[in-house]
Design a protein around this motif. Structure first.
Motif, PDB file in Angstrom:
ATOM      1  N   ARG A  92      -6.983 -12.933 -21.090  1.00  0.00           N
ATOM      2  CA  ARG A  92      -7.906 -12.612 -20.008  1.00  0.00           C
ATOM      3  C   ARG A  92      -7.436 -11.332 -19.323  1.00  0.00           C
ATOM      4  O   ARG A  92      -6.240 -11.091 -19.205  1.00  0.00           O
ATOM      5  CB  ARG A  92      -7.940 -13.750 -19.005  1.00  0.00           C
ATOM      6  N   PRO A  93      -8.357 -10.516 -18.881  1.00  0.00           N
ATOM      7  CA  PRO A  93      -7.934  -9.280 -18.198  1.00  0.00           C
ATOM      8  C   PRO A  93      -7.219  -9.615 -16.887  1.00  0.00           C
ATOM      9  O   PRO A  93      -7.615 -10.529 -16.166  1.00  0.00           O
ATOM     10  CB  PRO A  93      -9.232  -8.528 -17.948  1.00  0.00           C
ATOM     11  N   HIS A  94      -6.167  -8.889 -16.611  1.00  0.00           N
ATOM     12  CA  HIS A  94      -5.376  -9.107 -15.400  1.00  0.00           C
ATOM     13  C   HIS A  94      -6.101  -8.515 -14.201  1.00  0.00           C
ATOM     14  O   HIS A  94      -6.522  -7.365 -14.230  1.00  0.00           O
ATOM     15  CB  HIS A  94      -4.003  -8.466 -15.538  1.00  0.00           C
ATOM     16  N   ARG A  95      -6.237  -9.329 -13.181  1.00  0.00           N
ATOM     17  CA  ARG A  95      -6.904  -8.865 -11.963  1.00  0.00           C
ATOM     18  C   ARG A  95      -5.863  -8.652 -10.884  1.00  0.00           C
ATOM     19  O   ARG A  95      -5.125  -9.563 -10.530  1.00  0.00           O
ATOM     20  CB  ARG A  95      -7.914  -9.912 -11.516  1.00  0.00           C
TER      21      ARG A  95
END
Length: 163
Positions: free
Chosen positions: A53-56
């Motif tokens: 998952r893309p890091h936020r």
């Protein structure tokens, strides 16, 4: 020329496995290949992991920085040293005087009481003094820092709950 001379048997009543949508590539580039196979080519290999998952990045920087904890550790260390050196310093002084100054310890003080006995009885008030110093340094240095870090942790927890 077929791409797979021995295709596996396929049950028409079973749905295709989830990896059937993956693109099929033959190890040899000169062999023409058909659509994706309905079976895993190498069943002993585990399935490919899902993409990460893309890091936020957090919207706000957390308030409880490492420097706050470092200051709290320093204050607590100072508190321990103050109280410990007060009590142990007096005890070591008493032992050193007992070992190296027996004439002082056996000499009489006010009212004919030996000096060694007065110094021995004086250990109880010195212990109370060490406890009082421990509490005073806790109130002055450690407790305010701990309360600040505790408040910042509550604010950070509220920020995380809003997300």
């Amino acid at each position: 020329m077929p791409s797979d001379p021995f295709p596996p048997p396929r049950d028409p009543h079973r749905p295709p496995p989830p990896y059937a949508d993956a693109p099929y590539t033959h190890p040899r580039a000169d062999v023409p290949h058909a659509a994706s196979p309905t079976h895993r080519t190498y069943p002993w290999l585990p399935p490919a992991p899902p993409p990460p998952r893309p890091h936020r990045a957090p919207r706000h920087a957390p308030l409880g920085h490492h420097s706050d904890l470092r200051r709290l550790r320093h204050a607590y260390r100072w508190q321990r040293r103050t109280a410990t050196l007060t009590a142990l310093g007096y005890f070591v002084l008493f032992l050193v005087l007992s070992a190296f100054a027996p004439s002082l310890m056996t000499g009489t003080a006010a009212g004919g009481v030996p000096t060694g006995l007065l110094l021995a009885v004086g250990q109880v008030p010195v212990t109370w003094l060490a406890v009082a110093l421990y509490e005073a340094t806790a109130r002055r240095r450690v407790d305010p820092l701990a309360a600040l870090i505790r408040r910042q942790a509550v604010v950070d927890a509220r920020r995380e709950a809003v997300r």
